[in-house]
Enzyme design. Structure first.
Site, PDB file in Angstrom:
ATOM      1  N   GLY A  19      -0.440   7.851 -10.979  1.00 57.41           N
ATOM      2  CA  GLY A  19      -0.843   8.486  -9.716  1.00 57.41           C
ATOM      3  C   GLY A  19      -0.222   9.880  -9.505  1.00 57.41           C
ATOM      4  N   ASP A  47       0.785  -1.177  -0.044  1.00 53.23           N
ATOM      5  CA  ASP A  47      -0.056   0.014   0.050  1.00 53.23           C
ATOM      6  C   ASP A  47       0.786   1.109   0.023  1.00 53.23           C
ATOM      7  OD1 ASP A  47      -2.608   0.873  -0.170  1.00 53.23           O
ATOM      8  OD2 ASP A  47      -2.644   1.696   1.960  1.00 53.23           O
TER       9      ASP A  47
END
Length: 191
Positions: A149, A68
């Site tokens: 991202g 993550d």
């Protein structure tokens, strides 16, 4: 060694496979028949990595690792952090996320930020965590087309280009994910 990588993000899978030696083969969630969305309900980056790895190990019985990642911005008290992927909403749109972040920073002079990746490895009944952090700053507009991202608005300390201007090899050599994966590879090579 075969390890399941608990991700459906093809960009991450490609990035991580490029960092691993030939002795470690990654299996995708699709390859093991996992088509459901794995819950990411923890309130920390570490917690989400653990949740995802445990989900695959418990439900499918594979040795696996999960990561993550979050972008932590100092002037925003660590936001977006664990909510980085869905900062601007559940649609998880990178452009919307960057727009919201840039808007929230428009009156701030402190642009310090860091990317943090935590990898949780579940291997033969044991659990290991590896953390990679890269410090840098958020610029005022999107530059570059590589990566994904928040890459177009992040410049690592000591660099003049955004992550989105670097090649995959250049980024992987210094990135948060690259640092965490290097720890994972070093650990696995000693087994």
């Amino acid at each position: 060694m075969k390890l399941v990588f608990a991700s459906n993000n093809q960009n991450k899978i490609k990035e991580i496979q490029s960092l691993l030696p030939d002795t470690i083969q990654i299996l995708s969630l699709e390859a093991i028949g996992c088509h459901e969305e794995i819950p990411e309900t923890a309130n920390t980056i570490e917690g989400n990595a653990i949740l995802k790895a445990n989900y695959v190990s418990e439900k499918y019985g594979y040795n696996c690792f999960a990561d993550d990642t979050g972008l932590e911005v100092e002037a925003l008290n660590g936001e977006p952090g664990v909510f980085s992927a869905r900062y601007a909403g559940e649609q998880k749109d990178a452009s919307d996320n960057m727009d919201k972040l840039l808007d929230n920073l428009k009156d701030k002079t402190n642009r310090k930020a860091n990317f943090k990746t935590v990898i949780c490895l579940n291997l033969n009944g044991e659990q290991y965590l590896f953390t990679g952090i890269i410090n840098g700053k958020i610029i005022t507009k999107k530059i570059g087309t590589n990566g994904f991202g928040y890459d177009p608005i992040f410049i690592a300390d000591g660099y003049t280009k955004t992550f989105a201007e670097l090649t995959l090899q250049e980024k992987s050599a210094i990135s948060h994910r690259g640092l965490a994966v290097k720890q994972l590879v070093d650990f696995c090579s000693k087994l």
